[in-house]
Motif scaffolding. Sequence first.
Motif, PDB file in Angstrom:
ATOM      1  N   LYS A  33       0.830  -1.216   0.000  1.00 36.29           N
ATOM      2  CA  LYS A  33       0.000   0.000   0.000  1.00 36.29           C
ATOM      3  C   LYS A  33       0.867   1.270   0.000  1.00 36.29           C
ATOM      4  O   LYS A  33       0.643   2.177  -0.785  1.00 36.29           O
ATOM      5  N   ILE A  34       1.865   1.307   0.900  1.00 34.81           N
ATOM      6  CA  ILE A  34       2.664   2.533   1.048  1.00 34.81           C
ATOM      7  C   ILE A  34       3.677   2.675  -0.090  1.00 34.81           C
ATOM      8  O   ILE A  34       3.813   3.753  -0.687  1.00 34.81           O
ATOM      9  N   ASP A  91       9.958  -6.483  -5.060  1.00 40.96           N
ATOM     10  CA  ASP A  91       8.977  -7.082  -4.155  1.00 40.96           C
ATOM     11  C   ASP A  91       8.871  -8.556  -4.566  1.00 40.96           C
ATOM     12  O   ASP A  91       8.794  -8.860  -5.758  1.00 40.96           O
ATOM     13  N   THR A  95      11.077   4.447   6.488  1.00 38.25           N
ATOM     14  CA  THR A  95       9.883   4.796   7.276  1.00 38.25           C
ATOM     15  C   THR A  95       9.161   3.516   7.695  1.00 38.25           C
ATOM     16  O   THR A  95       8.014   3.564   8.120  1.00 38.25           O
ATOM     17  N   ASP A 155      12.653   7.446   9.968  1.00 36.89           N
ATOM     18  CA  ASP A 155      11.517   7.729  10.856  1.00 36.89           C
ATOM     19  C   ASP A 155      11.426   6.636  11.922  1.00 36.89           C
ATOM     20  O   ASP A 155      10.596   6.714  12.819  1.00 36.89           O
TER      21      ASP A 155
HETATM   22  P1  NAD Z   1       1.790  -3.884   2.879  1.00 39.12           P
HETATM   23  O1  NAD Z   1       1.584  -5.163   3.608  1.00 39.12           O
HETATM   24  O2  NAD Z   1       0.660  -3.287   2.117  1.00 39.12           O
HETATM   25  O3  NAD Z   1       3.019  -4.057   1.840  1.00 39.12           O
HETATM   26  C1  NAD Z   1       4.253  -4.638   2.166  1.00 39.12           C
HETATM   27  C2  NAD Z   1       4.896  -5.118   0.875  1.00 39.12           C
HETATM   28  O4  NAD Z   1       6.224  -5.548   1.177  1.00 39.12           O
HETATM   29  C3  NAD Z   1       4.168  -6.321   0.255  1.00 39.12           C
HETATM   30  O5  NAD Z   1       3.923  -6.068  -1.122  1.00 39.12           O
HETATM   31  C4  NAD Z   1       5.160  -7.478   0.425  1.00 39.12           C
HETATM   32  O6  NAD Z   1       5.097  -8.430  -0.635  1.00 39.12           O
HETATM   33  C5  NAD Z   1       6.476  -6.727   0.420  1.00 39.12           C
HETATM   34  N1  NAD Z   1       7.591  -7.449   1.039  1.00 39.12           N
HETATM   35  C6  NAD Z   1       7.571  -8.303   2.088  1.00 39.12           C
HETATM   36  N2  NAD Z   1       8.823  -8.719   2.363  1.00 39.12           N
HETATM   37  C7  NAD Z   1       9.642  -8.115   1.462  1.00 39.12           C
HETATM   38  C8  NAD Z   1      11.042  -8.141   1.226  1.00 39.12           C
HETATM   39  N3  NAD Z   1      11.881  -8.863   1.996  1.00 39.12           N
HETATM   40  N4  NAD Z   1      11.533  -7.393   0.209  1.00 39.12           N
HETATM   41  C9  NAD Z   1      10.721  -6.644  -0.570  1.00 39.12           C
HETATM   42  N5  NAD Z   1       9.377  -6.581  -0.400  1.00 39.12           N
HETATM   43  C10 NAD Z   1       8.862  -7.302   0.616  1.00 39.12           C
HETATM   44  O7  NAD Z   1       2.367  -2.876   3.951  1.00 39.12           O
HETATM   45  P2  NAD Z   1       2.254  -1.283   3.952  1.00 39.12           P
HETATM   46  O8  NAD Z   1       0.934  -0.864   4.464  1.00 39.12           O
HETATM   47  O9  NAD Z   1       2.733  -0.773   2.627  1.00 39.12           O
HETATM   48  O10 NAD Z   1       3.331  -0.925   5.076  1.00 39.12           O
HETATM   49  C11 NAD Z   1       4.707  -1.177   4.920  1.00 39.12           C
HETATM   50  C12 NAD Z   1       5.391  -0.980   6.257  1.00 39.12           C
HETATM   51  O11 NAD Z   1       5.343   0.398   6.641  1.00 39.12           O
HETATM   52  C13 NAD Z   1       4.683  -1.666   7.442  1.00 39.12           C
HETATM   53  O12 NAD Z   1       5.006  -3.031   7.506  1.00 39.12           O
HETATM   54  C14 NAD Z   1       5.236  -0.917   8.628  1.00 39.12           C
HETATM   55  O13 NAD Z   1       6.435  -1.528   9.041  1.00 39.12           O
HETATM   56  C15 NAD Z   1       5.544   0.462   8.039  1.00 39.12           C
HETATM   57  N6  NAD Z   1       4.685   1.505   8.627  1.00 39.12           N
HETATM   58  C16 NAD Z   1       5.295   2.567   9.226  1.00 39.12           C
HETATM   59  C17 NAD Z   1       4.539   3.593   9.792  1.00 39.12           C
HETATM   60  C18 NAD Z   1       5.200   4.793  10.423  1.00 39.12           C
HETATM   61  O14 NAD Z   1       4.527   5.600  11.068  1.00 39.12           O
HETATM   62  N7  NAD Z   1       6.502   4.980  10.257  1.00 39.12           N
HETATM   63  C19 NAD Z   1       3.132   3.526   9.749  1.00 39.12           C
HETATM   64  C20 NAD Z   1       2.533   2.432   9.112  1.00 39.12           C
HETATM   65  C21 NAD Z   1       3.329   1.430   8.547  1.00 39.12           C
END
Ligand code: NAD
Length: 333
Positions: A155-156, A175, A234, A260
Amino acid sequence: MHEVAVYDTKPYDKEYLSKAEGAESITWRFHEFRLNAETASTSNGSTVVCPFVNDQLDQVCIEKLAENGIELIALRCAGYNNVDLKAAKTCNLSVTRVPAYSPHAVAEHAVGLLLTLNRRIHRAYNRVREHNFALNGLVGFDLNGKTVGIIGTGKIGKIAACIFRGFDMRVLAYDPYPSEEWAEENRVEYADLNALLAQSDIISLHVPLLRDNVHMINAETIRCMKSGVFLINTSRGKLIDTKALIEGLKHGQLGGVALDVYEEEEGIFFEDHSESVLQDDELSRLLTFPNVLITSHQAFLTKEALNEIARVTVGNIHRLATDQAFLPETQVA
Ligand code: NAD
């Protein structure tokens, strides 16, 4: 009416939870201290506890919550690594969370960190406040035409990639589960990790912390990067080996680092330590580099995200009250 004990409460938690739709029919008990085995007795009289990322719900804590009549652990965050789910199941406690609040908030913060670090906006701000209008040392580079590597296109990561495309940057992505159609539509190129590391001028991490990717950025992967690369994290602190990061900065292999999140952030981030001596030597060292920018796990902190966290959390609490099933994506146990 449910009584909800909220832990590790900050003023913004109180404000947003109190004003969420349906919040008026809940009796809130806001505690500033964290929930753990020692503080679990303070849940007495409540039916729900509402913890955040740094509360420690181990087996002893959960058993105490169950003895106090707690029925639901309504986490107001996405991660649940701080909850012993097995113990919760044994004690018949439901556990819910907020799976996604605002991916835009985090992606936009990552881009904001890069712009600030690259154009030295943080340094310029301080200089001008002191009437120093000199530009020496503030030279940045155009993002336009550079290559950014996005690790993790969930998502992010997808939103971050699209923002970077808006700067007309070349976007490489890695990914294990690529979204080929999305990549084609947005002119993002998937590559293997080594190619991404070798070709990117900027690398931004958007992966969850899993058992097999602890320290995925380490001495070896840093060596594979372009000299002078900018690295943005982040996601989670433990994705990066801090010692290797410091070495990479000292040798100039890393041209800039924006964080972050930090490996050992627990007990430091989210709190005011301005009156005490910082005991973490690696964090202290990082803070001495002019080309390191650190924020205190605030990427999620937007009005929209806080509204969403409050909306979903209150919804989960009401489902318990009305005996409705929890939405599958919010229930973890
Ligand atoms: P998400 O689950 O939608 O996406 C994660 C992606 O990472 C998936 O597509 C997955 O296939 C991929 N992935 C998994 N392992 C991997 C690897 N070793 N190499 C490459 N890709 C890999 O998650 P999201 O909502 O995009 O969030 C990502 C991360 O952001 C969260 O897990 C969390 O740690 C972090 N986050 C931080 C904050 C903040 O305030 N700093 C807030 C929310 C989330």
